[in-house]
Write an enzyme that holds these catalytic residues in place. Structure first.
Site, short mmCIF file in Angstrom:
data_model
loop_
_atom_site.label_atom_id
_atom_site.label_comp_id
_atom_site.label_asym_id
_atom_site.label_seq_id
_atom_site.Cartn_x
_atom_site.Cartn_y
_atom_site.Cartn_z
N HIS A 182 0.84 -1.21 0.00
CA HIS A 182 0.00 0.00 0.00
C HIS A 182 0.87 1.26 0.00
O HIS A 182 0.56 2.24 -0.67
CB HIS A 182 -0.91 0.03 1.24
CG HIS A 182 -1.91 -1.08 1.29
ND1 HIS A 182 -1.87 -2.08 2.22
CD2 HIS A 182 -2.99 -1.35 0.51
CE1 HIS A 182 -2.88 -2.91 2.04
NE2 HIS A 182 -3.58 -2.50 1.00
N GLY A 231 -2.88 -2.36 -6.97
CA GLY A 231 -1.68 -3.20 -7.04
C GLY A 231 -1.88 -4.38 -7.98
O GLY A 231 -2.95 -5.02 -7.97
#
Ligand code: PAF
Length: 303
Positions: free
Chosen positions: A57, A167
């Site tokens: 993150h 991601g």
């Protein structure tokens, strides 16, 4: 600091220098703050998360910081993307640590709503992407992507972001969201950032913390197997069945791994490839004790 019934109280964290990070659980407030940022000429970047933030993150936030003048991180464990018997109740919620990571990485606003703020009434409106949601993880998690696309649409509408960051580890999620944004002419860009890995190759994931010490030792075999598949393709193998067999053989070296799927698919349509051509997505999902782990690699053989 703790969340109240409708999510985080609005707070302002004053950081060293002139910067400050604000935290809210209120839709009205985040709307006002992003409108102000936009009026000041800033581009708005959103990193949507379910919290339990980690270096993966952090890499998304850093990319958002590089590209956008105003960075929002959402922390929301979205109930509509969990199926019965999945880990919604146990999903880690270390809010204080998440806030600290956001502060360290220069986030402007954390949006941490409650479920009641996001879903104040029975939800009758869903965003559904067909086809590509039925492959890979969609087979064992039938309503998962409907929950993801619906909550992402809500977050995009609430925040009014110019760019949203995801991601590559969640390869199917990225493909599905990109397609939804394109099909529905949503006015934002989806930016997919590389998978972040531990030193031993394991893809970083909030769910890795479910693993026991032994399971954690076994887990990197997944990436080892994916790399073996890549090597074969780069050496000229075009038969997906042979690559799949080899990946499976490597994964079987960790008997505790329960393989859910090993798929070689087209990176856009997510359909199984019959013959490996130019680019292929190798995606795997496996259970290891209490954790369901996913990982993938895109191989562009240049053929
Ligand atoms: O990838 C996640 O953490 C979630 O699926 C997302 C995109 C934040 C939606 O809840």
């Amino acid at each position: 600091m703790s969340p109240n019934a409708s999510g985080w109280r609005s707070v302002e964290i004053v950081l060293k220098g002139a910067r400050r990070m604000r935290v809210t659980g209120k839709i009205a407030e985040i709307r006002q703050w992003t409108a102000e940022a936009r009026a000041a000429g800033k581009g708005i970047g959103l990193v949507p998360t379910m919290g339990a933030l980690h270096v993966g993150h952090a890499s998304l936030i850093d990319e958002a910081r590089r590209r956008c003048g105003f960075v929002v991180v959402s922390l929301f464990v979205n109930p509509t993307q969990f199926g019965p018997g999945e880990d919604f109740d146990n999903y880690p919620r270390p809010f204080e640590r998440d806030l600290a990571l956001c502060e360290q990485h220069g986030v402007d606003v954390v949006f941490a709503p409650s479920a009641a703020e996001m879903y104040p009434r029975e939800n009758l409106s869903w965003v559904t992407v067909s086809g590509i949601t039925e492959h890979l993880c969609g087979r064992s998690r039938p309503n998962h992507f409907r929950g993801v696309t619906t909550v992402c649409t809500k977050l995009f509408n609430i925040v009014g972001c110019d760019v949203a960051f995801f991601g590559q580890k969640d390869a199917q999620q990225c493909v599905v969201i990109r397609r939804m944004v394109a099909d529905l002419n949503m006015p934002l860009e989806i930016l997919v950032c590389p998978t972040v890995r531990e030193a031993d190759g394991l893809a970083v994931s909030s769910r890795n913390q479910y693993l026991s010490a032994q399971q954690r030792k076994d887990a990197p075999i997944i990436y080892e197997a994916l790399k073996k598949g890549r090597e074969m393709i780069e050496a000229g193998e075009t038969d997906p069945a042979r690559v799949r067999e080899r990946i499976e053989a490597v994964m079987r070296r960790a008997p505790a791994l329960q393989i859910e799927y090993i798929s070689l698919v087209d990176p856009e349509t997510l359909e199984d490839v019959k013959r490996i051509g130019r680019a292929v997505l190798i995606a795997v999902a496996a259970r290891l004790g209490p954790a369901r782990l996913i990982d993938n690699i895109v191989v562009d053989s240049g053929r």
